[in-house]
Design a protein around this motif. Structure first.
Motif, PDB file in Angstrom:
ATOM      1  N   TYR A 141     -60.795-191.290 -44.301  1.00  0.00           N
ATOM      2  CA  TYR A 141     -59.733-190.985 -43.353  1.00  0.00           C
ATOM      3  C   TYR A 141     -60.149-189.811 -42.471  1.00  0.00           C
ATOM      4  CZ  TYR A 141     -56.961-194.021 -46.338  1.00  0.00           C
ATOM      5  OH  TYR A 141     -56.502-195.092 -47.056  1.00  0.00           O
ATOM      6  N   ALA A 142     -59.908-189.969 -41.167  1.00  0.00           N
ATOM      7  CA  ALA A 142     -60.303-188.930 -40.217  1.00  0.00           C
ATOM      8  C   ALA A 142     -59.362-187.741 -40.233  1.00  0.00           C
ATOM      9  CB  ALA A 142     -60.371-189.531 -38.807  1.00  0.00           C
ATOM     10  N   PHE A 143     -58.084-187.988 -40.559  1.00  0.00           N
ATOM     11  CA  PHE A 143     -57.090-186.922 -40.518  1.00  0.00           C
ATOM     12  C   PHE A 143     -56.391-186.801 -41.871  1.00  0.00           C
ATOM     13  CE2 PHE A 143     -57.237-188.922 -36.289  1.00  0.00           C
ATOM     14  CZ  PHE A 143     -57.804-187.869 -35.592  1.00  0.00           C
ATOM     15  N   GLU A 144     -56.198-185.568 -42.304  1.00  0.00           N
ATOM     16  CA  GLU A 144     -55.566-185.303 -43.590  1.00  0.00           C
ATOM     17  C   GLU A 144     -54.643-184.101 -43.438  1.00  0.00           C
ATOM     18  OE1 GLU A 144     -58.885-184.641 -46.151  1.00  0.00           O
ATOM     19  OE2 GLU A 144     -59.542-186.725 -46.140  1.00  0.00           O
ATOM     20  N   MET A 145     -53.464-184.180 -44.043  1.00  0.00           N
ATOM     21  CA  MET A 145     -52.542-183.059 -43.985  1.00  0.00           C
ATOM     22  C   MET A 145     -51.699-183.033 -45.250  1.00  0.00           C
ATOM     23  SD  MET A 145     -50.090-184.644 -40.999  1.00  0.00           S
ATOM     24  CE  MET A 145     -48.795-183.443 -41.182  1.00  0.00           C
ATOM     25  N   ARG A 146     -51.145-181.853 -45.535  1.00  0.00           N
ATOM     26  CA  ARG A 146     -50.366-181.686 -46.760  1.00  0.00           C
ATOM     27  C   ARG A 146     -49.304-180.624 -46.533  1.00  0.00           C
ATOM     28  NH1 ARG A 146     -54.259-180.776 -51.150  1.00  0.00           N
ATOM     29  NH2 ARG A 146     -54.510-178.709 -50.234  1.00  0.00           N
ATOM     30  N   TYR A 147     -48.126-180.829 -47.146  1.00  0.00           N
ATOM     31  CA  TYR A 147     -47.059-179.840 -47.084  1.00  0.00           C
ATOM     32  C   TYR A 147     -46.236-179.952 -48.366  1.00  0.00           C
ATOM     33  CZ  TYR A 147     -44.657-184.025 -45.399  1.00  0.00           C
ATOM     34  OH  TYR A 147     -44.176-185.298 -45.276  1.00  0.00           O
ATOM     35  N   THR A 148     -45.487-178.915 -48.676  1.00  0.00           N
ATOM     36  CA  THR A 148     -44.700-178.857 -49.905  1.00  0.00           C
ATOM     37  C   THR A 148     -43.259-178.522 -49.560  1.00  0.00           C
ATOM     38  OG1 THR A 148     -46.617-178.145 -51.196  1.00  0.00           O
ATOM     39  CG2 THR A 148     -44.441-177.768 -52.166  1.00  0.00           C
ATOM     40  N   VAL A 149     -42.324-179.300 -50.128  1.00  0.00           N
ATOM     41  CA  VAL A 149     -40.897-179.072 -49.946  1.00  0.00           C
ATOM     42  C   VAL A 149     -40.243-179.027 -51.320  1.00  0.00           C
ATOM     43  CG1 VAL A 149     -38.770-179.894 -48.883  1.00  0.00           C
ATOM     44  CG2 VAL A 149     -40.966-180.324 -47.758  1.00  0.00           C
ATOM     45  N   GLU A 150     -39.616-177.898 -51.660  1.00  0.00           N
ATOM     46  CA  GLU A 150     -38.929-177.750 -52.948  1.00  0.00           C
ATOM     47  C   GLU A 150     -39.829-178.142 -54.127  1.00  0.00           C
ATOM     48  OE1 GLU A 150     -36.057-176.382 -53.338  1.00  0.00           O
ATOM     49  OE2 GLU A 150     -35.506-176.211 -51.241  1.00  0.00           O
ATOM     50  N   ASP A 151     -41.037-177.601 -54.149  1.00  0.00           N
ATOM     51  CA  ASP A 151     -41.998-177.811 -55.246  1.00  0.00           C
ATOM     52  C   ASP A 151     -42.552-179.227 -55.311  1.00  0.00           C
ATOM     53  OD1 ASP A 151     -41.677-175.178 -56.057  1.00  0.00           O
ATOM     54  OD2 ASP A 151     -40.000-175.670 -57.371  1.00  0.00           O
ATOM     55  N   LYS A 152     -42.270-180.055 -54.305  1.00  0.00           N
ATOM     56  CA  LYS A 152     -42.828-181.406 -54.278  1.00  0.00           C
ATOM     57  C   LYS A 152     -43.828-181.489 -53.132  1.00  0.00           C
ATOM     58  CE  LYS A 152     -41.592-186.289 -54.261  1.00  0.00           C
ATOM     59  NZ  LYS A 152     -40.464-187.249 -54.265  1.00  0.00           N
ATOM     60  N   THR A 153     -45.048-181.951 -53.429  1.00  0.00           N
ATOM     61  CA  THR A 153     -46.124-181.980 -52.448  1.00  0.00           C
ATOM     62  C   THR A 153     -46.264-183.367 -51.831  1.00  0.00           C
ATOM     63  OG1 THR A 153     -47.325-180.231 -53.617  1.00  0.00           O
ATOM     64  CG2 THR A 153     -48.595-181.597 -52.091  1.00  0.00           C
ATOM     65  N   TYR A 154     -46.434-183.383 -50.517  1.00  0.00           N
ATOM     66  CA  TYR A 154     -46.657-184.608 -49.756  1.00  0.00           C
ATOM     67  C   TYR A 154     -48.043-184.517 -49.128  1.00  0.00           C
ATOM     68  CZ  TYR A 154     -41.574-185.188 -50.078  1.00  0.00           C
ATOM     69  OH  TYR A 154     -40.281-185.318 -50.545  1.00  0.00           O
ATOM     70  N   THR A 155     -48.868-185.543 -49.336  1.00  0.00           N
ATOM     71  CA  THR A 155     -50.209-185.592 -48.761  1.00  0.00           C
ATOM     72  C   THR A 155     -50.320-186.835 -47.901  1.00  0.00           C
ATOM     73  OG1 THR A 155     -51.143-184.464 -50.696  1.00  0.00           O
ATOM     74  CG2 THR A 155     -52.681-185.627 -49.252  1.00  0.00           C
ATOM     75  N   ILE A 156     -50.776-186.668 -46.658  1.00  0.00           N
ATOM     76  CA  ILE A 156     -50.914-187.785 -45.734  1.00  0.00           C
ATOM     77  C   ILE A 156     -52.378-187.922 -45.344  1.00  0.00           C
ATOM     78  CG2 ILE A 156     -50.251-188.729 -43.499  1.00  0.00           C
ATOM     79  CD1 ILE A 156     -48.085-186.078 -44.911  1.00  0.00           C
TER      80      ILE A 156
END
Length: 355
Positions: A141-156
């Motif tokens: 994958y050319a693009f990767e990002m990650r963020y956390t909301v209320e102790d739950k992590t989302y990775t795209i």
């Protein structure tokens, strides 16, 4: 005779030197051969396969879209998962069988909306959560990002072509979701607009998915975006329109359902551990208001105080939420498990004795 031969040799040398001079002159003119294709001058706007890809979709817009889709998709199964993510207590604690107002009858639905969107009320639309986009997770994958909301992590993880068509995956709560979509953006002086369509599909059950169409605009101190959401979860269809607005750091959210019900949420203030939210709603022909005051005690306990005004009546409800309650539930589950194990052991002993 010897003199004549030397004269001929001298003439040959002159001719040879002259030919060499002419050859070097022609070479200096850089005239390409007829059979070759001269390389054109480099174009700074030309992108070859070895160039770094340029992401067209705005990072924030994609993060907001994937968060909302992922949070709604995982909301139904959080109780059965091992995730530490906690959406907070229900918006109201009264059961529908004891409900005295229309808003209480819509408890489950309204609670979901408030809990999933509360991060925008608390932190605004500009930076509701920190986004990391310098990751190296998967080379496919050319693009990767990650963020956390209320102790739950989302990775795209995703790829995107020049036309703005993107494909990838979302990882949230230990589960994978397939991402497909496209985007287009437009930038003018002092204002930027973007439109994005995104479909998020549960990889383990492709019949569960959420489609989102979002239009976002940023102009000076104002940030707003409008979202159309269609969900198919366990055979149940839902359609929502969600409008987000932020002015001078204060966010407001309005939701309208397919059956005409509407809800609006605002955060009023926060002072010394006390946070106030204000809701307005229309359910059928009924209109009402809710004032929610959350007070955080020194021991970490949160007290939820609701004041509901509907049809000229006022209803007051209090609810207390504590992390210890979750720990007690876990301990009860362990005790039940131990008791079951003891019962099984006794049955095994009896069976062995009977033999």
């Amino acid at each position: 005779m010897i003199i004549e031969r030397n004269g001929v040799m001298s003439m040959k040398k002159r001719l040879l030197i002259l030919l060499l001079i002419v050859s070097f002159g022609i070479a200096g003119c850089e005239i390409p051969d007829e059979g070759t294709d001269p390389s054109p001058p480099s174009d700074p706007n030309d992108s070859s396969p070895t160039d770094e890809p340029i992401k067209k979709t705005d990072t924030k817009t994609l993060a907001y879209s994937t968060y909302i889709a992922g949070s709604f998709l995982t909301a139904e199964t959080q109780e059965d998962s091992d995730s530490t993510y906690d959406t907070g207590p229900a918006l109201l604690s009264t059961g529908t069988e004891n409900a005295m107002s229309e808003i209480e009858k819509e408890l489950g639905e309204v609670s979901t909306y408030f809990n999933q969107l509360r991060v925008f009320l608390d932190h605004g639309l500009t930076n509701p959560f920190t986004i990391e986009d310098s990751l190296d997770v998967n080379e496919d994958y050319a693009f990767e990002m990650r963020y956390t909301v209320e102790d739950k992590t989302y990775t795209i993880l995703f790829n995107e072509n020049d036309a703005g068509v993107l494909n990838g995956i979302l990882i949230a709560g230990g589960r994978e979701f397939i991402l497909t979509g496209e985007s287009e953006n437009e930038n003018e002086e002092g204002e930027s607009e973007e439109e994005i369509y995104l479909k998020t599909t549960d990889k383990s059950n492709e019949n569960n998915y959420i489609e989102i169409e979002i239009e976002s605009s940023i102009e000076e101190d104002e940030n707003a975006f409008e979202m159309s959401l269609y969900s198919m979860l366990d055979g149940i269809e839902k359609e929502l329109t969600i409008e987000f607005e932020s002015e001078e750091g204060e966010a407001s959210i309005e939701i309208e359902t397919a059956d005409g019900n509407s809800y609006s949420f605002e955060r009023e203030s926060e002072d010394d551990g006390v946070t106030e939210y204000y809701f307005e709603y229309t359910i059928g022909d009924t209109e009402g208001e809710v004032e929610l005051v959350i007070t955080r005690q020194s021991d970490g306990t949160e007290v939820y105080h609701y004041t509901i005004e509907e049809d000229g009546k006022e209803i007051i409800i209090e609810d207390t939420h504590s992390d210890d309650e979750d720990d007690d539930d876990d301990e009860d589950d362990e005790d039940d498990s131990d008791e079951n194990d003891d019962d099984d052991d006794e049955e095994d002993e009896e069976a062995s004795l009977s033999l």
